[in-house]
Each structure stands twice: as structure tokens, then as C-alpha cells.
Design an enzyme around this catalytic site. Structure first.
Site, PDB file in Angstrom:
ATOM      1  N   LYS A   9       0.826  -1.206   0.000  1.00 37.78           N
ATOM      2  CA  LYS A   9       0.000   0.000   0.000  1.00 37.78           C
ATOM      3  C   LYS A   9       0.869   1.268   0.000  1.00 37.78           C
ATOM      4  CE  LYS A   9      -3.809  -2.291   2.431  1.00 37.78           C
ATOM      5  NZ  LYS A   9      -4.815  -2.162   3.513  1.00 37.78           N
ATOM      6  N   TYR A  49     -12.444  -2.485  -3.344  1.00 35.76           N
ATOM      7  CA  TYR A  49     -12.913  -2.528  -1.955  1.00 35.76           C
ATOM      8  C   TYR A  49     -14.446  -2.520  -1.865  1.00 35.76           C
ATOM      9  CZ  TYR A  49      -8.270  -1.956   0.171  1.00 35.76           C
ATOM     10  OH  TYR A  49      -6.986  -2.155   0.611  1.00 35.76           O
ATOM     11  N   PHE A  57     -15.597   3.422   7.321  1.00 35.31           N
ATOM     12  CA  PHE A  57     -14.256   3.865   6.919  1.00 35.31           C
ATOM     13  C   PHE A  57     -14.028   3.763   5.411  1.00 35.31           C
ATOM     14  CE2 PHE A  57     -13.999  -0.596   8.330  1.00 35.31           C
ATOM     15  CZ  PHE A  57     -13.452  -1.214   7.208  1.00 35.31           C
ATOM     16  N   ARG A  85      -1.342 -14.794   3.703  1.00 38.30           N
ATOM     17  CA  ARG A  85      -2.134 -14.120   4.743  1.00 38.30           C
ATOM     18  C   ARG A  85      -1.460 -14.281   6.101  1.00 38.30           C
ATOM     19  NH1 ARG A  85      -6.676 -10.905   3.850  1.00 38.30           N
ATOM     20  NH2 ARG A  85      -7.689 -11.818   5.677  1.00 38.30           N
ATOM     21  N   ARG A 102       2.814  -7.040   9.007  1.00 36.93           N
ATOM     22  CA  ARG A 102       2.106  -5.993   9.767  1.00 36.93           C
ATOM     23  C   ARG A 102       2.572  -5.951  11.220  1.00 36.93           C
ATOM     24  NH1 ARG A 102      -3.574  -7.860   7.134  1.00 36.93           N
ATOM     25  NH2 ARG A 102      -3.674  -6.405   5.368  1.00 36.93           N
ATOM     26  N   ASN A 112      -1.945  -0.320   7.012  1.00 33.50           N
ATOM     27  CA  ASN A 112      -1.382  -1.603   7.455  1.00 33.50           C
ATOM     28  C   ASN A 112      -0.490  -2.253   6.392  1.00 33.50           C
ATOM     29  OD1 ASN A 112      -3.434  -2.294   5.756  1.00 33.50           O
ATOM     30  ND2 ASN A 112      -4.470  -3.694   7.160  1.00 33.50           N
ATOM     31  N   HIS A 115      -1.879  -5.456   1.324  1.00 34.17           N
ATOM     32  CA  HIS A 115      -3.167  -6.125   1.116  1.00 34.17           C
ATOM     33  C   HIS A 115      -2.906  -7.482   0.473  1.00 34.17           C
ATOM     34  CE1 HIS A 115      -7.291  -6.927  -0.203  1.00 34.17           C
ATOM     35  NE2 HIS A 115      -6.721  -7.375  -1.314  1.00 34.17           N
ATOM     36  N   GLU A 126      -9.554 -10.113  -7.878  1.00 32.01           N
ATOM     37  CA  GLU A 126      -8.589  -9.016  -7.707  1.00 32.01           C
ATOM     38  C   GLU A 126      -7.474  -9.069  -8.762  1.00 32.01           C
ATOM     39  OE1 GLU A 126      -7.538  -9.331  -3.545  1.00 32.01           O
ATOM     40  OE2 GLU A 126      -9.514  -8.643  -2.915  1.00 32.01           O
TER      41      GLU A 126
END
Ligand code: CMP
Length: 143
Positions: A9, A49, A57, A85, A102, A112, A115, A126
């Protein structure tokens, strides 16, 4: 072979973590089959998203992910979705174990670092949103 979508990110790119993050997945044994540094248009961020559209948010999330370049990647390997993950750590950096990306580098849930797709269905969706099939390499062809 299983594929997953991941992206560093804007906070991770700004903090020069692309090399460290890609190195972790390379050393683990996964293969990078697609990658690009890009600025995400708002429309793509909203689609990516989409499942969070109703969350309070959502606006903040879209604003942040479009605020600077991201490093979008497709990684391939056995059980890469679940393994990646685990390597990323929990969404909330405070709950992410030390040794995870993270857990080692993040503090704020909205920033964070990385992704990663959470299921085979998300991975397919995605990858399709961010990459054309011509942008993905096939290592088997070179064997
Ligand atoms: P990601 O895995 O990219 O998917 C959805 C993102 O929403 C998640 O990482 C977080 O960065 C973000 N997110 C989750 N909860 C919050 C929150 N309370 N405030 C801001 N962003 C959040």
C-alpha cells in the site's frame, strides 16, 4: 498452481518496504508472476474494496489507497493465499504477531502496509481487476 493478489500500500511504498516484502515471499519459495508500480484510479479502488462499501471507513480507505503509488503483485505457489495471509499478519497491526509484515512494520489499521486476497474467489477477482493475462508470466513455458 494457486495464485494470489497482493499489493504494497502507499504507506509501504513510501517507507521503502517493497524490497523487504518481496524478499520475504521470494525466500519463502513463492514465485512472482506479475508486478507493477501504479497509482490506483478512484474507480478501481471503489471496485476493489466494494465489499466494504457500507463500512464507515470506506471513504477513508479509498482516499488512502489512491493517495500515492502502490506496488501490485501476483504471486504463485502451493497454498499461497493462506500462507501469504499468515505472513502478512492480522489486519489490525496491534493483533499481528511479531515476525509478520504488519506485526513488524504496522501500527494503524488504516495504514497496514499490505493487502492480500483472502480466498480463491477474491484472488481471481482481484487479479482480474489489476492485471491482464499478458502481464502475467508462465515459468513452466521456460522449463
Ligand atoms: P485490507 O486487507 O486492504 O482490506 C480492507 C482494509 O480496510 C484493511 O486492509 C484495512 O486497512 C482497512 N480497515 C479496516 N478497518 C478499518 C478502520 N476501522 N479504519 C480504517 N481502515 C480500516
Amino acid at each position: 498452481m494457486e495464485k494470489t493478489f497482493m499489493m504494497v500500500k502507499p504507506d509501504g511504498v513510501q517507507r521503502n518496504l517493497i524490497g523487504d516484502i518481496t524478499s520475504r515471499f521470494e525466500k519463502k519459495g513463492f514465485q512472482l508472476v506479475g508486478a507493477k508500480l501504479m497509482q490506483i484510479p478512484t474507480s478501481l479502488a471503489e471496485e476493489h474494496y466494494g465489499e466494504h462499501k457500507e463500512k464507515p471507513f470506506f471513504g477513508e480507505l479509498v482516499e488512502f489507497i489512491t493517495s500515492g503509488p502502490v506496488f501490485a503483485m501476483v504471486w504463485e505457489g502451493e497454498d499461497v493465499i493462506a500462507t501469504a495471509r499468515n505472513m502478512m499478519g492480522a489486519t489490525k497491526p496491534a493483533e499481528a504477531a511479531p515476525g509478520t509484515i504488519r506485526g513488524d512494520y504496522g501500527v494503524i489499521v488504516g495504514k497496514n502496509i499490505i493487502h492480500g486476497s483472502d480466498s480463491p474467489e477474491s484472488a481471481e477477482r482481484e487479479i482480474g481487476l489489476f492485471f491482464n493475462s499478458e502481464e502475467l508470466v508462465d515459468y513452466q513455458k521456460n522449463d
